[in-house]
Design an enzyme around this catalytic site. Structure first.
Site, PDB file in Angstrom:
ATOM      1  N   LYS A  64       0.833  -1.212   0.000  1.00 18.68           N
ATOM      2  CA  LYS A  64       0.000   0.000   0.000  1.00 18.68           C
ATOM      3  C   LYS A  64       0.868   1.264   0.000  1.00 18.68           C
ATOM      4  CE  LYS A  64      -2.286  -1.532   3.677  1.00 18.68           C
ATOM      5  NZ  LYS A  64      -1.712  -2.893   3.745  1.00 18.68           N
ATOM      6  N   THR A  65       1.840   1.312   0.901  1.00 17.23           N
ATOM      7  CA  THR A  65       2.741   2.467   0.948  1.00 17.23           C
ATOM      8  C   THR A  65       3.511   2.571  -0.362  1.00 17.23           C
ATOM      9  OG1 THR A  65       3.035   1.917   3.278  1.00 17.23           O
ATOM     10  CG2 THR A  65       4.507   3.588   2.369  1.00 17.23           C
ATOM     11  N   ASP A 109      -1.398   6.346   6.718  1.00 13.49           N
ATOM     12  CA  ASP A 109      -1.451   4.924   7.018  1.00 13.49           C
ATOM     13  C   ASP A 109      -2.391   4.700   8.201  1.00 13.49           C
ATOM     14  OD1 ASP A 109      -0.820   2.322   6.599  1.00 13.49           O
ATOM     15  OD2 ASP A 109       1.201   2.416   7.435  1.00 13.49           O
ATOM     16  N   THR A 158      -5.796  -1.646   7.116  1.00 16.82           N
ATOM     17  CA  THR A 158      -5.915  -3.098   7.124  1.00 16.82           C
ATOM     18  C   THR A 158      -7.360  -3.479   7.424  1.00 16.82           C
ATOM     19  OG1 THR A 158      -5.263  -2.998   9.433  1.00 16.82           O
ATOM     20  CG2 THR A 158      -3.558  -3.577   7.861  1.00 16.82           C
ATOM     21  N   ARG A 217       6.510  -8.075   1.782  1.00 11.51           N
ATOM     22  CA  ARG A 217       7.383  -7.637   2.879  1.00 11.51           C
ATOM     23  C   ARG A 217       8.041  -8.833   3.545  1.00 11.51           C
ATOM     24  NH1 ARG A 217       4.439  -4.281   6.773  1.00 11.51           N
ATOM     25  NH2 ARG A 217       4.992  -2.573   5.401  1.00 11.51           N
TER      26      ARG A 217
HETATM   27  P1  ADP Z   1       2.035  -1.936   3.214  1.00 12.05           P
HETATM   28  O1  ADP Z   1       2.086  -0.442   3.113  1.00 12.05           O
HETATM   29  O2  ADP Z   1       0.855  -2.534   2.491  1.00 12.05           O
HETATM   30  O3  ADP Z   1       2.150  -2.465   4.617  1.00 12.05           O
HETATM   31  P2  ADP Z   1       4.578  -1.782   1.793  1.00 12.05           P
HETATM   32  O4  ADP Z   1       4.166  -0.927   0.646  1.00 12.05           O
HETATM   33  O5  ADP Z   1       5.360  -1.132   2.871  1.00 12.05           O
HETATM   34  O6  ADP Z   1       3.296  -2.523   2.420  1.00 12.05           O
HETATM   35  O7  ADP Z   1       5.367  -3.027   1.162  1.00 12.05           O
HETATM   36  C1  ADP Z   1       6.314  -3.761   1.880  1.00 12.05           C
HETATM   37  C2  ADP Z   1       7.528  -4.070   1.036  1.00 12.05           C
HETATM   38  O8  ADP Z   1       7.201  -5.060   0.078  1.00 12.05           O
HETATM   39  C3  ADP Z   1       8.042  -2.877   0.224  1.00 12.05           C
HETATM   40  O9  ADP Z   1       9.135  -2.274   0.846  1.00 12.05           O
HETATM   41  C4  ADP Z   1       8.467  -3.455  -1.102  1.00 12.05           C
HETATM   42  O10 ADP Z   1       9.862  -3.693  -1.101  1.00 12.05           O
HETATM   43  C5  ADP Z   1       7.763  -4.767  -1.192  1.00 12.05           C
HETATM   44  N1  ADP Z   1       6.666  -4.729  -2.171  1.00 12.05           N
HETATM   45  C6  ADP Z   1       5.360  -4.479  -1.909  1.00 12.05           C
HETATM   46  N2  ADP Z   1       4.619  -4.574  -3.009  1.00 12.05           N
HETATM   47  C7  ADP Z   1       5.455  -4.898  -4.019  1.00 12.05           C
HETATM   48  C8  ADP Z   1       5.264  -5.163  -5.419  1.00 12.05           C
HETATM   49  N3  ADP Z   1       4.050  -5.129  -5.977  1.00 12.05           N
HETATM   50  N4  ADP Z   1       6.348  -5.451  -6.154  1.00 12.05           N
HETATM   51  C9  ADP Z   1       7.565  -5.525  -5.575  1.00 12.05           C
HETATM   52  N5  ADP Z   1       7.808  -5.302  -4.255  1.00 12.05           N
HETATM   53  C10 ADP Z   1       6.773  -4.994  -3.483  1.00 12.05           C
END
Ligand code: ADP
Length: 327
Positions: A64-65, A109, A158, A217
């Site tokens: 998401k981030t 977030d 979430t 992640r």
């Molecule tokens: P969330 O915000 O949903 O908790 P993040 O955006 O922080 O998740 O993602 C976690 C990690 O996973 C990121 O640092 C990135 O390296 C990896 N990641 C997430 N989505 C992808 C994607 N579609 N392709 C490649 N790497 C990804």
């Protein structure tokens, strides 16, 4: 508050930063999400406008981030990052909004955790790019409106169900992130290995992909543990057996379940005869917070079909039982 590193809760001290894809074309998987947002970005660029507000929901670690940062990059604007629990006082959110530049992205977030005051400040800001401030107190209190530049709020949660409906209704784009398929995860692991300059065989990437709970992640975190293991053992080219050995210590099983997943399933089986058991009862018995159990632990088990949510509580499925017995 707005520094990206402050919210990079990567479980690896934020060092995942370098692994985040920057452009839509590098963002692996989530084809529907990419298609919908790709069109919205293109249309926004043509109109030279601010992108409509976006709500992204789904379990932690699915990107998401990363997507918020990708959107900013695609639009050629910057993205300010904040987390709802850190926006406790009204002046926190006022400060963020007042500092926005035209068409910038504001990523919040855990947006379901915004307090009421912050939420009510957001309504006119999202709808009319207006900030309504109360000046003074008591009978002398007056409302002053400030104009804001057009901006885009990207909210992440979430727990989409915990968002108030007036807030949810103000997002023009609402998108759910799905757990990743094994082949997408393999591609993510291979890409990360390349960035980390680790020589990893395709079957080794597949082993990691199978063990990461469908979550990029976790895939990146396991990859780092494999890299540690390989460097301590002096292994230059990592094959599947090395991955299996390295990850055995981390107690993730062949379907990617970690100890908390297995604890939930075996509690259901041993103490509740397979269920149904209520979420709060299970959370209390496991010493977990019910929200975490529901938003972090359960979704993957539901996706695998090991667990079911019924009106009377959680139930262990036959597949879940078979997995426990095989383990
Ligand atoms: P969330 O915000 O949903 O908790 P993040 O955006 O922080 O998740 O993602 C976690 C990690 O996973 C990121 O640092 C990135 O390296 C990896 N990641 C997430 N989505 C992808 C994607 N579609 N392709 C490649 N790497 C990804």
């Amino acid at each position: 508050l707005v520094a990206p590193e402050a919210t990079a809760a990567e479980g690896d001290g934020g060092r995942d930063e370098g692994l985040r894809p920057r452009r839509l074309a590098d963002y692996i998987g989530q084809s529907e999400l990419k298609q919908v947002l790709g069109i919205a970005v293109e249309a926004t660029r043509l109109r030279n406008d601010a992108l409509d507000h976006v709500l992204l929901y789904g379990p932690p670690g699915l990107g998401k981030t990363t997507m918020a940062l990708v959107l900013a990059e695609e639009l050629g604007v910057s993205c300010r990052i904040a987390s709802a629990p850190a926006l406790e006082r009204p002046r926190d959110i006022v400060g963020l909004l007042m500092n926005l530049q035209p068409r910038e992205l504001l990523f919040i977030d855990e947006i379901h955790r915004l307090n009421r005051v912050a939420e009510e400040l957001l309504y006119p800001a999202m709808e009319d790019f207006r900030l309504d401030l109360t000046v003074g107190a008591g009978p002398a209190a007056r409302t002053r409106s400030l104009e804001l530049p057009p901006f885009t709020l990207v909210g992440a949660t979430t727990k989409a169900g915990s968002l108030s409906s007036p807030l949810r209704d103000r997002f023009g784009l609402i998108q759910r992130l799905e757990f990743y398929s094994c082949s997408d995860l393999e591609a993510i692991v291979s890409r990360s290995a390349q960035l980390l300059q680790l020589e990893l065989a395709a079957e080794a990437a597949a082993e990691i992909a199978r063990r990461c709970r469908g979550t990029p992640r976790i895939a990146n975190r396991l990859l780092r543990r494999v890299r540690d293991f390989a460097s301590v053992r002096g292994i230059a080219a990592v094959g599947a057996p090395v991955v299996v050995e390295a990850l055995a210590m981390h107690r993730v099983d062949g379907r990617g379940l970690d100890p908390s997943d297995r604890r939930l399933l075996s509690l259901l089986e041993t103490s509740y005869g397979g269920g149904p058991a209520g979420l709060d009862t299970l959370a209390a018995a496991l010493g977990e917070d019910p929200d975490t159990l529901e938003a972090v632990v359960e979704p993957f088990l539901l996706q695998l079909g090991f667990l079911q949510r019924t009106p009377r509580g959680r139930v262990l499925t036959d597949a879940g039982r078979a997995h426990l017995e095989a383990a």
